[in-house]
Design a protein around this motif. Structure first.
Motif, short mmCIF file in Angstrom:
data_model
loop_
_atom_site.label_atom_id
_atom_site.label_comp_id
_atom_site.label_asym_id
_atom_site.label_seq_id
_atom_site.Cartn_x
_atom_site.Cartn_y
_atom_site.Cartn_z
N TYR A 140 44.53 39.77 41.39
CA TYR A 140 44.65 40.80 40.36
C TYR A 140 43.93 40.37 39.08
CZ TYR A 140 48.04 43.03 43.38
OH TYR A 140 48.64 43.65 44.45
N THR A 141 43.93 39.08 38.81
CA THR A 141 43.19 38.57 37.66
C THR A 141 41.71 38.88 37.79
OG1 THR A 141 44.78 36.74 37.42
CG2 THR A 141 42.65 36.49 36.33
N ILE A 142 41.15 38.59 38.95
CA ILE A 142 39.72 38.84 39.18
C ILE A 142 39.43 40.34 39.18
CG2 ILE A 142 37.89 38.68 40.92
CD1 ILE A 142 38.98 35.95 41.66
N GLN A 143 40.28 41.11 39.83
CA GLN A 143 40.05 42.56 39.89
C GLN A 143 40.00 43.17 38.49
OE1 GLN A 143 43.15 45.22 41.48
NE2 GLN A 143 41.62 46.02 42.91
N SER A 144 40.83 42.68 37.60
CA SER A 144 40.86 43.23 36.24
C SER A 144 39.55 42.96 35.51
CB SER A 144 42.03 42.65 35.45
OG SER A 144 41.82 41.29 35.13
N VAL A 145 38.98 41.78 35.71
CA VAL A 145 37.69 41.45 35.07
C VAL A 145 36.58 42.32 35.65
CG1 VAL A 145 35.98 39.66 34.64
CG2 VAL A 145 38.42 39.08 34.62
N LEU A 146 36.55 42.47 36.96
CA LEU A 146 35.54 43.30 37.59
C LEU A 146 35.64 44.74 37.11
CD1 LEU A 146 35.68 42.01 41.30
CD2 LEU A 146 34.06 41.36 39.51
N ASP A 147 36.86 45.22 36.97
CA ASP A 147 37.07 46.59 36.51
C ASP A 147 36.49 46.79 35.10
OD1 ASP A 147 38.41 49.26 36.88
OD2 ASP A 147 39.44 48.59 35.07
N ARG A 148 36.65 45.81 34.24
CA ARG A 148 36.11 45.91 32.88
C ARG A 148 34.59 45.89 32.88
NH1 ARG A 148 39.41 42.26 28.63
NH2 ARG A 148 37.77 43.14 27.31
N LEU A 152 40.25 30.55 37.60
CA LEU A 152 39.81 31.35 36.46
C LEU A 152 38.57 30.75 35.81
CD1 LEU A 152 40.75 33.93 35.03
CD2 LEU A 152 42.00 32.49 33.42
N ILE A 153 38.55 29.43 35.69
CA ILE A 153 37.40 28.77 35.09
C ILE A 153 36.17 28.91 35.97
CG2 ILE A 153 36.44 26.48 34.58
CD1 ILE A 153 39.16 25.78 33.32
N CYS A 154 36.29 28.69 37.26
CA CYS A 154 35.15 28.81 38.17
C CYS A 154 34.63 30.25 38.24
CB CYS A 154 35.53 28.32 39.56
SG CYS A 154 35.71 26.53 39.66
N PHE A 155 35.54 31.20 38.17
CA PHE A 155 35.10 32.59 38.21
C PHE A 155 34.25 32.92 36.99
CE2 PHE A 155 35.64 37.05 37.00
CZ PHE A 155 35.18 37.67 38.15
N HIS A 156 34.69 32.53 35.80
CA HIS A 156 33.94 32.82 34.58
C HIS A 156 32.66 31.98 34.47
CE1 HIS A 156 37.59 34.94 33.29
NE2 HIS A 156 36.85 35.48 32.35
N ARG A 157 32.72 30.78 35.01
CA ARG A 157 31.56 29.88 34.89
C ARG A 157 30.45 30.23 35.88
NH1 ARG A 157 27.63 27.60 35.00
NH2 ARG A 157 27.02 25.51 34.26
N TYR A 158 30.80 30.68 37.08
CA TYR A 158 29.78 30.88 38.12
C TYR A 158 29.67 32.33 38.61
CZ TYR A 158 29.90 25.78 38.43
OH TYR A 158 29.83 24.43 38.14
N VAL A 159 30.80 32.94 38.95
CA VAL A 159 30.76 34.24 39.62
C VAL A 159 30.33 35.36 38.67
CG1 VAL A 159 32.01 35.88 41.06
CG2 VAL A 159 32.60 33.45 41.15
N LEU A 160 30.95 35.43 37.51
CA LEU A 160 30.64 36.52 36.58
C LEU A 160 29.18 36.49 36.12
CD1 LEU A 160 31.92 38.97 35.30
CD2 LEU A 160 32.70 37.54 33.40
N PRO A 161 28.62 35.33 35.75
CA PRO A 161 27.19 35.31 35.41
C PRO A 161 26.29 35.73 36.57
CG PRO A 161 28.26 33.35 34.57
CD PRO A 161 29.26 34.03 35.46
N TYR A 162 26.67 35.34 37.80
CA TYR A 162 25.88 35.74 38.97
C TYR A 162 25.87 37.26 39.11
CZ TYR A 162 24.28 36.07 43.82
OH TYR A 162 23.58 36.39 44.95
N PHE A 176 36.82 28.50 27.37
CA PHE A 176 36.69 27.06 27.60
C PHE A 176 35.29 26.62 27.22
CE2 PHE A 176 35.54 29.24 31.50
CZ PHE A 176 34.39 28.60 31.93
N ILE A 177 35.17 25.31 26.96
CA ILE A 177 33.86 24.73 26.68
C ILE A 177 33.50 23.76 27.80
CG2 ILE A 177 34.05 25.03 24.19
CD1 ILE A 177 34.79 22.08 23.96
#
Length: 406
Positions: free
Chosen positions: A207-215, A309-319, A384-385
């Motif tokens: 659900y966390t990932i789905q919410s980001v994709l929806d946005r 959550l960190i891996c999703f924002h670091r790799y998946v979302l930019p891809y 995160f940094i």
């Protein structure tokens, strides 16, 4: 183990741009244009009045005339009128066509309306300076017919949509947004709508990932499978055929039931990354099939919610952004307020609380994480940094980019 830098290189080398489609203009916000938008007419398409007032022949003013009979009224959207007598004037409204024979507009605020035996007239002061073509948007001043109004690769935000509409584009060719499958496995997991047993945990990650994709305007479908190897294989194969990109959650560690990647024939390209959190992050692709199926990128994320959550924002979302042609935003640089010691020789992703100082600088305070399962510890964080593995001590004042949560 492979470095974060090498992982980025592998992912970038295997970037797949999604196919194109035509969609209605009103639904195109955030998409990337895959065609040029050509001006079908000049812009402005005619000499356009820029303010309410009167239109005159500048030559009459230049000859010393200061009192102008008002012969007619030109409204926006009406057929252009003509000034039959150069000593007269036409009342004009903002946005209307400049009447033929006129080449200057004087705003209402700069005239005095008077009545005479010949009807209503406009009187202007002797001190008023009038210029030829003042308060007039000249035809083609912004764009000429046949010129390129929007280039291919443009992100369609509100100004660009307005430009496309200006030139009659009711549909646009864009890079299609993908259909993403979010796949979770694990016998211990329970849906958020179900009654939960004492020894279960809720499936929060999907659900966390789905919410980001929806946005981001991306369709994300959630699938859940128990740890049943025989049932899993056939269903996963169908998902691979249907979706453009797969996100696997939990199926990337060394646990005996974490066998999802092998069930769909993924070519393993990056695994066991030298980073913390998220060492078990996994990237690969399903090869193109003999029946014409395209290859599918696959991201396998750790089941621990912090790592995930960190891996999703670091790799998946930019891809996903790059595969849709969306340029990555310029990084926001933050200054570390407190020192931090990285005791492991790995790239470290440090959650931070960020704020903007009075001088406009971004400041970041490190936040402690109790464990990879402690999602609650991220409640006060803003992102995160990334701290490089080559350094151990990061003093207060250290500057780096922040990955902000979506």
């Amino acid at each position: 183990m492979i470095s974060v830098k090498h992982t980025d290189q592998i992912i970038s080398k295997n970037l797949i741009e999604f196919s194109t489609t035509h969609i209605p203009l009103e639904q195109s916000g955030g998409y990337v244009l895959k065609e040029e938008i050509i001006a079908d007419r000049d812009h402005p398409p005619f000499d356009q009045v820029a303010t309410d007032g009167i239109a005159i022949a500048f030559s009459a003013y230049e000859s010393g005339q200061r009192q102008f009979p008002i012969f007619a009224k030109q409204m926006a959207g009406e057929t252009p009128l003509g000034l039959s007598n150069p000593s007269g004037s036409v009342e004009v409204m903002t946005g209307c066509v400049l009447p033929t024979g006129c080449d200057a507009v004087i705003p209402y605020e700069q005239i005095k309306r008077i009545s005479s035996e010949n009807g209503e007239e406009a009187l202007i002061s002797e001190d008023l300076k009038v210029r030829a073509m003042q308060y007039i948007h000249q035809q083609a001043a912004h764009c000429s017919k046949g010129s390129i109004a929007l280039v291919k690769g443009t992100v369609l935000n509100s100004p660009q949509i307005g430009i496309a509409a200006t030139f009659g584009q009711h549909t646009v060719k864009v890079i299609r947004k993908p259909n993403v499958a979010i796949i979770t496995t694990g016998d211990e997991l329970s849906d958020i709508r179900d009654a939960i047993l004492p020894y279960q945990i809720r499936r929060s990650n999907s659900y966390t990932i789905q919410s980001v994709l929806d946005r981001e305007g991306i369709a994300g479908s959630i699938f859940y499978f128990r740890d049943d190897k025989s049932d899993l294989k056939s269903q996963l194969k169908e998902i691979v055929k249907t979706f453009d990109l797969l996100i696997l959650i939990r199926g990337s560690s060394k646990g005996k039931s974490d066998y999802v990647p092998e069930q769909i024939g993924v070519d393993r390209l990056a695994h066991q990354v030298k980073q913390d959190p998220g060492k078990s992050f996994w990237f690969g692709k399903v090869p193109a099939g003999k029946d014409g199926d395209l290859q599918r990128p696959v991201f396998a994320l750790p089941g621990n919610p912090v790592d995930m959550l960190i891996c999703f924002h670091r790799y998946v979302l930019p891809y996903l952004k790059q595969a849709m042609g969306v340029p990555l935003p310029n990084p926001i640089i933050v200054t570390l307020l407190n020192q931090f010691i990285n005791r492991d020789k790995k790239t470290y992703f440090l959650p931070v609380k960020a704020r903007v100082a009075a001088n406009g600088a971004w400041l970041a305070s490190p936040l402690a994480i109790n464990s990879p399962y402690d999602l609650i510890s991220l409640a006060e964080s803003d992102g995160f940094i990334e701290l490089p593995s080559e350094m151990k001590f990061f003093p207060a004042g250290y500057k780096t980019a922040i990955y902000q949560w979506v």
